[in-house]
Design a protein around this motif. Structure first.
Motif, PDB file in Angstrom:
ATOM      1  N   VAL A  78     -71.999  50.404  30.554  1.00 44.86           N
ATOM      2  CA  VAL A  78     -70.950  49.633  29.892  1.00 44.86           C
ATOM      3  C   VAL A  78     -69.601  50.004  30.494  1.00 44.86           C
ATOM      4  N   ASP A  79     -68.632  49.134  30.270  1.00 42.01           N
ATOM      5  CA  ASP A  79     -67.243  49.428  30.601  1.00 42.01           C
ATOM      6  C   ASP A  79     -66.527  49.631  29.278  1.00 42.01           C
ATOM      7  N   ALA A  80     -66.010  50.840  29.039  1.00 39.99           N
ATOM      8  CA  ALA A  80     -65.329  51.181  27.791  1.00 39.99           C
ATOM      9  C   ALA A  80     -63.832  50.954  27.972  1.00 39.99           C
ATOM     10  N   SER A  81     -63.252  50.083  27.145  1.00 40.23           N
ATOM     11  CA  SER A  81     -61.825  49.748  27.247  1.00 40.23           C
ATOM     12  C   SER A  81     -61.139  49.936  25.899  1.00 40.23           C
ATOM     13  N   LEU A  82     -60.049  50.690  25.915  1.00 38.86           N
ATOM     14  CA  LEU A  82     -59.270  50.948  24.703  1.00 38.86           C
ATOM     15  C   LEU A  82     -58.445  49.757  24.283  1.00 38.86           C
ATOM     16  N   ASP A  83     -58.130  49.705  22.993  1.00 43.18           N
ATOM     17  CA  ASP A  83     -57.050  48.862  22.502  1.00 43.18           C
ATOM     18  C   ASP A  83     -55.796  49.676  22.823  1.00 43.18           C
ATOM     19  N   TRP A  84     -55.238  49.473  24.005  1.00 44.61           N
ATOM     20  CA  TRP A  84     -54.178  50.325  24.522  1.00 44.61           C
ATOM     21  C   TRP A  84     -52.907  50.284  23.676  1.00 44.61           C
ATOM     22  N   GLU A  85     -52.517  49.106  23.210  1.00 41.48           N
ATOM     23  CA  GLU A  85     -51.285  49.006  22.428  1.00 41.48           C
ATOM     24  C   GLU A  85     -51.376  49.888  21.177  1.00 41.48           C
ATOM     25  N   ARG A  86     -52.527  49.866  20.515  1.00 38.42           N
ATOM     26  CA  ARG A  86     -52.730  50.690  19.320  1.00 38.42           C
ATOM     27  C   ARG A  86     -52.686  52.169  19.671  1.00 38.42           C
ATOM     28  N   ARG A  87     -53.416  52.564  20.723  1.00 39.45           N
ATOM     29  CA  ARG A  87     -53.452  53.974  21.144  1.00 39.45           C
ATOM     30  C   ARG A  87     -52.058  54.465  21.491  1.00 39.45           C
ATOM     31  N   TYR A  88     -51.312  53.671  22.265  1.00 39.06           N
ATOM     32  CA  TYR A  88     -49.986  54.087  22.713  1.00 39.06           C
ATOM     33  C   TYR A  88     -49.022  54.230  21.530  1.00 39.06           C
ATOM     34  N   ALA A  89     -49.136  53.332  20.553  1.00 36.69           N
ATOM     35  CA  ALA A  89     -48.303  53.450  19.346  1.00 36.69           C
ATOM     36  C   ALA A  89     -48.620  54.754  18.618  1.00 36.69           C
ATOM     37  N   HIS A  90     -49.896  55.106  18.516  1.00 34.11           N
ATOM     38  CA  HIS A  90     -50.272  56.365  17.862  1.00 34.11           C
ATOM     39  C   HIS A  90     -49.753  57.577  18.638  1.00 34.11           C
ATOM     40  N   MET A  91     -49.785  57.498  19.947  1.00 35.75           N
ATOM     41  CA  MET A  91     -49.273  58.604  20.767  1.00 35.75           C
ATOM     42  C   MET A  91     -47.778  58.811  20.507  1.00 35.75           C
ATOM     43  N   ARG A  92     -47.025  57.711  20.445  1.00 34.50           N
ATOM     44  CA  ARG A  92     -45.577  57.814  20.224  1.00 34.50           C
ATOM     45  C   ARG A  92     -45.270  58.391  18.845  1.00 34.50           C
ATOM     46  N   VAL A  93     -45.968  57.927  17.822  1.00 32.52           N
ATOM     47  CA  VAL A  93     -45.744  58.439  16.472  1.00 32.52           C
ATOM     48  C   VAL A  93     -46.113  59.917  16.406  1.00 32.52           C
ATOM     49  N   HIS A  94     -47.219  60.289  17.023  1.00 31.37           N
ATOM     50  CA  HIS A  94     -47.665  61.688  17.017  1.00 31.37           C
ATOM     51  C   HIS A  94     -46.591  62.597  17.637  1.00 31.37           C
ATOM     52  N   THR A  95     -46.043  62.178  18.772  1.00 38.23           N
ATOM     53  CA  THR A  95     -44.990  62.951  19.432  1.00 38.23           C
ATOM     54  C   THR A  95     -43.748  63.035  18.553  1.00 38.23           C
ATOM     55  N   CYS A  96     -43.372  61.913  17.935  1.00 36.66           N
ATOM     56  CA  CYS A  96     -42.206  61.898  17.043  1.00 36.66           C
ATOM     57  C   CYS A  96     -42.379  62.878  15.895  1.00 36.66           C
ATOM     58  N   LEU A  97     -43.564  62.925  15.319  1.00 41.42           N
ATOM     59  CA  LEU A  97     -43.799  63.831  14.200  1.00 41.42           C
ATOM     60  C   LEU A  97     -43.690  65.287  14.632  1.00 41.42           C
ATOM     61  N   HIS A  98     -44.132  65.604  15.845  1.00 47.37           N
ATOM     62  CA  HIS A  98     -43.951  66.967  16.361  1.00 47.37           C
ATOM     63  C   HIS A  98     -42.458  67.287  16.501  1.00 47.37           C
ATOM     64  N   LEU A  99     -41.688  66.350  17.026  1.00 46.27           N
ATOM     65  CA  LEU A  99     -40.249  66.568  17.195  1.00 46.27           C
ATOM     66  C   LEU A  99     -39.562  66.742  15.844  1.00 46.27           C
ATOM     67  N   LEU A 100     -39.886  65.900  14.880  1.00 46.62           N
ATOM     68  CA  LEU A 100     -39.300  66.029  13.550  1.00 46.62           C
ATOM     69  C   LEU A 100     -39.655  67.373  12.916  1.00 46.62           C
ATOM     70  N   GLY A 101     -40.894  67.780  13.073  1.00 46.87           N
ATOM     71  CA  GLY A 101     -41.334  69.052  12.516  1.00 46.87           C
ATOM     72  C   GLY A 101     -40.608  70.238  13.118  1.00 46.87           C
ATOM     73  N   SER A 102     -40.162  70.106  14.353  1.00 45.91           N
ATOM     74  CA  SER A 102     -39.469  71.230  14.992  1.00 45.91           C
ATOM     75  C   SER A 102     -37.991  71.310  14.615  1.00 45.91           C
ATOM     76  N   VAL A 103     -37.398  70.214  14.129  1.00 42.67           N
ATOM     77  CA  VAL A 103     -35.974  70.236  13.793  1.00 42.67           C
ATOM     78  C   VAL A 103     -35.697  70.286  12.286  1.00 42.67           C
ATOM     79  N   LEU A 104     -36.656  69.863  11.484  1.00 42.50           N
ATOM     80  CA  LEU A 104     -36.458  69.883  10.035  1.00 42.50           C
ATOM     81  C   LEU A 104     -36.833  71.260   9.478  1.00 42.50           C
ATOM     82  N   ARG A 105     -36.017  71.751   8.598  1.00 40.07           N
ATOM     83  CA  ARG A 105     -36.290  73.047   7.941  1.00 40.07           C
ATOM     84  C   ARG A 105     -36.808  72.792   6.542  1.00 40.07           C
ATOM     85  N   TYR A 106     -37.840  73.480   6.185  1.00 39.27           N
ATOM     86  CA  TYR A 106     -38.391  73.367   4.834  1.00 39.27           C
ATOM     87  C   TYR A 106     -38.056  74.638   4.088  1.00 39.27           C
ATOM     88  N   GLY A 107     -37.592  74.509   2.877  1.00 35.18           N
ATOM     89  CA  GLY A 107     -37.122  75.650   2.156  1.00 35.18           C
ATOM     90  C   GLY A 107     -38.005  75.999   1.039  1.00 35.18           C
TER      91      GLY A 107
END
Length: 120
Positions: free
Chosen positions: A91-120
């Motif tokens: 078989v030829d396995a092909s991703l739904d690339w737009e969906r995957r790429y959106a998840h990658m961007r959100v995942h990276t954003c959440l890492h960045l937010l987690g590094s700058v936000l302080r929880y008290g």
């Protein structure tokens, strides 16, 4: 003792790889296990990938989710109205690339937010 074949996780070497040729190594009631895949399974806060498996005869088999299986196998869940290919099928396995790429961007954003936000 027989060992189960494992799925080579191509996404670990190249997160931007969108498709690959693969061989069906197992068919279960839940889905299809391939010898190699670009599909990321559910984990690490990210949903599993979706996409299509294309057969040599032109069928497009819709993948609705991807999950971790036992012993390093990755299970590709087929749409309910889809007939699984046979073990050994190429078989030829092909991703739904737009969906995957959106998840990658959100995942990276959440890492960045987690590094700058302080929880008290």
């Amino acid at each position: 003792m027989t060992t189960m074949p494992i799925t080579e996780p191509l996404f670990q070497q190249d997160a931007y790889l969108r498709q690959c040729a693969a061989r069906v190594i197992e068919v279960t009631p839940g889905g299809v296990v391939l010898d190699r895949t670009v599909f990321y399974p559910v984990g690490g806060g990210q949903p599993g990938d979706t996409g299509v498996l294309r057969t040599p005869d032109g069928r497009a088999l819709r993948i609705v989710d991807t999950r971790k299986g036992e012993g390093g196998r990755i299970l590709h869940l087929l749409a309910a109205d889809t007939t699984a290919p046979a073990v050994g099928a190429e078989v030829d396995a092909s991703l739904d690339w737009e969906r995957r790429y959106a998840h990658m961007r959100v995942h990276t954003c959440l890492h960045l937010l987690g590094s700058v936000l302080r929880y008290g």
